[in-house]
Design an enzyme around this catalytic site. Structure first.
Site, mmCIF file in Angstrom:
data_model
loop_
_atom_site.group_PDB
_atom_site.id
_atom_site.type_symbol
_atom_site.label_atom_id
_atom_site.label_comp_id
_atom_site.label_asym_id
_atom_site.label_seq_id
_atom_site.Cartn_x
_atom_site.Cartn_y
_atom_site.Cartn_z
ATOM 1 N N PHE A 150 0.815 -1.224 0.000
ATOM 2 C CA PHE A 150 0.000 0.000 0.000
ATOM 3 C C PHE A 150 0.843 1.266 0.000
ATOM 4 O O PHE A 150 0.382 2.328 -0.391
ATOM 5 C CB PHE A 150 -0.924 0.012 1.236
ATOM 6 C CG PHE A 150 -0.237 0.475 2.495
ATOM 7 C CD1 PHE A 150 -0.101 1.831 2.784
ATOM 8 C CD2 PHE A 150 0.310 -0.434 3.395
ATOM 9 C CE1 PHE A 150 0.562 2.260 3.939
ATOM 10 C CE2 PHE A 150 0.979 -0.019 4.540
ATOM 11 C CZ PHE A 150 1.091 1.334 4.808
ATOM 12 N N LYS A 174 -1.165 -7.109 -9.191
ATOM 13 C CA LYS A 174 -2.146 -7.191 -8.102
ATOM 14 C C LYS A 174 -1.730 -6.131 -7.078
ATOM 15 O O LYS A 174 -0.871 -6.357 -6.233
ATOM 16 C CB LYS A 174 -2.096 -8.601 -7.490
ATOM 17 C CG LYS A 174 -3.380 -9.063 -6.811
ATOM 18 C CD LYS A 174 -3.868 -8.189 -5.696
ATOM 19 C CE LYS A 174 -3.087 -8.315 -4.412
ATOM 20 N NZ LYS A 174 -3.485 -7.286 -3.404
ATOM 21 N N ARG A 178 -5.804 -1.827 -0.285
ATOM 22 C CA ARG A 178 -6.130 -0.693 0.582
ATOM 23 C C ARG A 178 -6.142 0.632 -0.191
ATOM 24 O O ARG A 178 -6.830 1.563 0.189
ATOM 25 C CB ARG A 178 -5.148 -0.629 1.746
ATOM 26 C CG ARG A 178 -5.480 -1.703 2.766
ATOM 27 C CD ARG A 178 -4.633 -1.593 3.985
ATOM 28 N NE ARG A 178 -3.430 -2.390 3.863
ATOM 29 C CZ ARG A 178 -2.486 -2.453 4.782
ATOM 30 N NH1 ARG A 178 -2.595 -1.750 5.880
ATOM 31 N NH2 ARG A 178 -1.426 -3.215 4.613
ATOM 32 N N SER A 227 5.405 -6.885 3.319
ATOM 33 C CA SER A 227 5.984 -7.185 4.637
ATOM 34 C C SER A 227 6.744 -8.518 4.596
ATOM 35 O O SER A 227 6.470 -9.373 3.756
ATOM 36 C CB SER A 227 4.865 -7.244 5.680
ATOM 37 O OG SER A 227 3.941 -8.248 5.312
ATOM 38 N N CYS A 282 9.625 1.758 3.351
ATOM 39 C CA CYS A 282 10.531 0.664 3.709
ATOM 40 C C CYS A 282 11.949 1.181 3.892
ATOM 41 O O CYS A 282 12.797 0.474 4.426
ATOM 42 C CB CYS A 282 10.509 -0.410 2.641
ATOM 43 S SG CYS A 282 11.152 0.183 1.094
ATOM 44 N N GLU A 384 9.446 -3.891 12.941
ATOM 45 C CA GLU A 384 9.148 -2.785 12.022
ATOM 46 C C GLU A 384 7.812 -2.192 12.459
ATOM 47 O O GLU A 384 6.788 -2.890 12.452
ATOM 48 C CB GLU A 384 9.034 -3.307 10.583
ATOM 49 C CG GLU A 384 8.708 -2.202 9.597
ATOM 50 C CD GLU A 384 8.506 -2.709 8.174
ATOM 51 O OE1 GLU A 384 7.794 -3.710 7.985
ATOM 52 O OE2 GLU A 384 9.065 -2.087 7.251
HETATM 53 P P1 NAD Z 1 1.575 -6.601 3.039
HETATM 54 O O1 NAD Z 1 2.620 -7.646 3.100
HETATM 55 O O2 NAD Z 1 0.473 -6.629 4.031
HETATM 56 O O3 NAD Z 1 0.847 -6.640 1.598
HETATM 57 C C1 NAD Z 1 1.582 -6.604 0.401
HETATM 58 C C2 NAD Z 1 0.771 -7.315 -0.686
HETATM 59 O O4 NAD Z 1 0.579 -8.675 -0.310
HETATM 60 C C3 NAD Z 1 -0.613 -6.725 -0.915
HETATM 61 O O5 NAD Z 1 -0.870 -6.685 -2.290
HETATM 62 C C4 NAD Z 1 -1.534 -7.705 -0.200
HETATM 63 O O6 NAD Z 1 -2.800 -7.814 -0.825
HETATM 64 C C5 NAD Z 1 -0.791 -9.016 -0.322
HETATM 65 N N1 NAD Z 1 -1.048 -9.917 0.807
HETATM 66 C C6 NAD Z 1 -1.278 -9.548 2.101
HETATM 67 N N2 NAD Z 1 -1.453 -10.645 2.863
HETATM 68 C C7 NAD Z 1 -1.337 -11.717 2.051
HETATM 69 C C8 NAD Z 1 -1.406 -13.133 2.258
HETATM 70 N N3 NAD Z 1 -1.648 -13.650 3.466
HETATM 71 N N4 NAD Z 1 -1.229 -13.935 1.204
HETATM 72 C C9 NAD Z 1 -0.976 -13.436 -0.020
HETATM 73 N N5 NAD Z 1 -0.904 -12.104 -0.279
HETATM 74 C C10 NAD Z 1 -1.074 -11.250 0.742
HETATM 75 O O7 NAD Z 1 2.340 -5.198 3.064
HETATM 76 P P2 NAD Z 1 1.724 -3.731 3.165
HETATM 77 O O8 NAD Z 1 1.224 -3.506 4.552
HETATM 78 O O9 NAD Z 1 0.817 -3.459 2.021
HETATM 79 O O10 NAD Z 1 3.037 -2.858 2.922
HETATM 80 C C11 NAD Z 1 3.918 -2.486 3.944
HETATM 81 C C12 NAD Z 1 5.091 -3.429 4.032
HETATM 82 O O11 NAD Z 1 5.774 -3.459 2.783
HETATM 83 C C13 NAD Z 1 6.136 -2.983 5.041
HETATM 84 O O12 NAD Z 1 6.593 -4.117 5.726
HETATM 85 C C14 NAD Z 1 7.239 -2.383 4.189
HETATM 86 O O13 NAD Z 1 8.519 -2.404 4.766
HETATM 87 C C15 NAD Z 1 7.166 -3.258 2.995
HETATM 88 N N6 NAD Z 1 7.774 -2.625 1.837
HETATM 89 C C16 NAD Z 1 8.980 -3.090 1.437
HETATM 90 C C17 NAD Z 1 9.606 -2.488 0.372
HETATM 91 C C18 NAD Z 1 10.945 -2.981 -0.083
HETATM 92 O O14 NAD Z 1 11.344 -2.594 -1.154
HETATM 93 N N7 NAD Z 1 11.637 -3.813 0.659
HETATM 94 C C19 NAD Z 1 9.009 -1.420 -0.308
HETATM 95 C C20 NAD Z 1 7.756 -0.984 0.126
HETATM 96 C C21 NAD Z 1 7.150 -1.607 1.208
#
Ligand code: NAD
Length: 498
Positions: A150, A174, A178, A227, A282, A384
């Site tokens: 998100f 995908k 949110r 995450s 991140c 985090e």
């Molecule tokens: P998230 O892991 O909750 O969701 C990311 C994606 O995964 C979304 O599209 C979501 O629909 C999907 N998803 C969520 N739960 C799932 C499941 N159980 N099974 C399959 N798919 C699922 O992350 P978020 O809250 O949207 O984003 C924030 C996180 O992303 C933070 O931890 C941040 O550090 C990380 N992030 C990392 C980077 C990087 O480059 N390392 C960049 C941006 C964000």
């Protein structure tokens, strides 16, 4: 209520009357602003089928023609930047200037992708054997998918699909459920720029949609950003299903402040890096490691004063410097961490929990929080938090700071503030983190480098965007070629060709 945000499949907006719906909230008011359809397995499968059908013609489209469409895409996206940024702010909550920064870093990746024909050139050797020439070429994989978080609803999708489609693949995105609207709008602009139907598809949804992308044999590769627990799940599941995977996860980024650093500049840098985008980056700095008590005392004094001036308000208001958190559950989670930090004995110098934004009492606003005397076993240090919470740790040497960073489970970004070149070089040489800044608080690589953390911040071998993306979205084929001279009878050879 507007019609739910749906899907873009085979060049058409597709909506399914029986689909599950999820509310989208305006984080500045806490009110429902729309809904998003959560794709069923059948909807995802239709997107995969559309990408699969578009692939042969797209693979055979001249790389320069593919690049020209991306040039038009870049131009159209610049023209419609205001509309895209308004969509980001409305659903994510970040301030407009920050949305602009995000979009321009995304556009940078389209610009890089326009030059990808250069990187697809391959390798050639003449006379590797008697009248045998050999070359390696980089062929597209086919249907590839991207699952995005998100916090950068425009930029992270643009890390992925411009490179993937420039290499000749067809893509299924995908986005986060949110804040899905910006990604859908940008994909629509890409189609308006001339991408053929099926080359870029967007399906909105949750785990149910993701699981199809991870298991369907037609999907060749998966890029994920989100995450760490989900990144690990994606990496394990998609790899077990034979796919190439890159899965970027969470972070806890430390800044080391050396006694010789220019403290006023450090404070400005930390304010932006810790509280910009409400800490939902991140690469956000969430830990400042002060080397020596003298620098720590001065730092907390200056940071506390700067926090008193931080303008928190709706992202759409020009004077706001920091907007709300993304959602009510996330707001409660971040607040819970602040409570836990106090209970664990850290000293809360600035308490953002008391903040209210007049007229936006139901919005997910949390003021900037500053903790001093944080220790490594506290949850506010280990986890985090992904919110506007900066932890100060005090150490007595650079080595102690580096040992702390190296012991942390995450290794996404870090930086050192110093005027000492020797200390900076020691730090950049040895620290176990993927992206390192020297007096640069957010060392996010530009589009022609690649982005990736170490340790539990990334699963997979090839990082996001830049040169690594060209390798990730292609596979090498090596051809050895010989044209026999007519009429010469050749004997069978039983020894391995040497
Ligand atoms: P998230 O892991 O909750 O969701 C990311 C994606 O995964 C979304 O599209 C979501 O629909 C999907 N998803 C969520 N739960 C799932 C499941 N159980 N099974 C399959 N798919 C699922 O992350 P978020 O809250 O949207 O984003 C924030 C996180 O992303 C933070 O931890 C941040 O550090 C990380 N992030 C990392 C980077 C990087 O480059 N390392 C960049 C941006 C964000």
């Amino acid at each position: 209520m507007t019609t739910p945000v749906a899907h873009l499949i085979n060049g058409q907006f597709i909506s399914c009357p029986q689909a599950r719906l999820q509310d989208i909230f305006d984080p500045a008011t806490g009110l429902v602003s729309g809904q998003v359809e959560l794709a069923s397995p059948a909807t995802v499968e239709s997107a995969i089928a559309s990408a699969q059908a578009a692939f042969p013609a797209w693979r055979d489209t001249l790389p320069l023609k593919r690049a020209r469409i991306l040039v038009r895409f870049q131009r159209l996206l610049e023209e419609r930047a205001d509309e895209v940024c308004a969509a980001i702010t409305a659903e994510h909550g970040k301030v407009t200037e920050d949305a602009r920064g995000e979009l321009s870093r995304g556009i940078e990746n389209i610009e890089f992708a326009c030059g990808i024909p250069e990187l697809l050139k391959g390798e050639h050797s003449k006379n590797v054997g008697p009248k045998i020439d050999s070359w390696s070429e980089f062929q597209p994989l086919g249907v590839v998918a991207g699952i995005t978080p998100f916090n950068f609803p425009a930029m992270v999708p643009l890390w992925m699909y411009p490179a993937a489609i420039a290499c000749g693949n067809c893509f299924i995105l995908k986005p986060s459920e949110r804040d899905p609207s910006a990604a859908l709008l940008i994909a629509q602009i890409a189609l308006e720029a001339g991408l053929p139907p099926g080359v870029l598809n967007v399906v909105n949804g949750d785990k149910e949609a993701v699981d199809i992308l991870l298991t369907d044999p037609r999907v060749q590769a998966v890029s994920f950003v989100g995450s760490t627990p989900i990144a690990q799940y994606i990496y394990g599941t998609a790899s077990a299903n034979g796919k190439r995977v890159q899965a970027l996860g969470g972070a806890k980024n430390h800044a080391v402040i050396m006694p010789d650093a220019h403290l006023d500049n450090v404070v400005s840098a930390l304010m932006g890096a810790a509280y910009g985008s409400c800490g939902e980056r991140c690469m956000a700095i969430s830990v400042a490691v002060a080397v020596g008590n003298e620098v720590a005392d001065q730092l907390v004094g200056k940071l506390s004063a700067a926090l008193g001036r931080l303008a928190v308000g709706p992202g759409s208001e020009a004077l706001s410097e920091m907007g709300p958190l993304i959602s009510k559950p996330h707001f409660e989670k971040v607040r819970g961490y602040v409570d836990a930090g106090v209970a664990a004995g850290a000293k809360l110098l600035v308490d953002g929990r008391t903040l209210t934004v007049p007229g936006h009492e139901q919005g997910y606003f949390l003021g900037g929080c500053l903790f001093d005397h944080v220790t490594p076993e506290m949850s506010i240090y280990k986890d985090e938090i992904f919110g506007p919470v900066l932890c100060i740790l005090r150490v007595s040497s650079l080595q102690e700071a580096m040992d702390l960073i190296d012991a942390h489970e995450y290794g996404n970004g870090t930086c050192i503030f110093t005027r000492d070149g020797e200390a900076a070089r020691y730090f950049t040489d040895l620290i176990k983190v993927g992206m390192v800044g020297v007096n640069v608080p957010l060392p996010v690589p530009v589009a022609y480098h690649s982005f990736g953390g170490w340790k539990r911040s990334m699963f997979g071998d090839l990082a996001a965007y830049g040169p690594d993306a060209v390798r990730f979205y292609t596979r090498r084929k090596t051809v050895s070629q010989r044209w026999p001279i007519g009429g010469v009878r050749e004997k069978a050879q039983y020894a391995f060709p040497a």
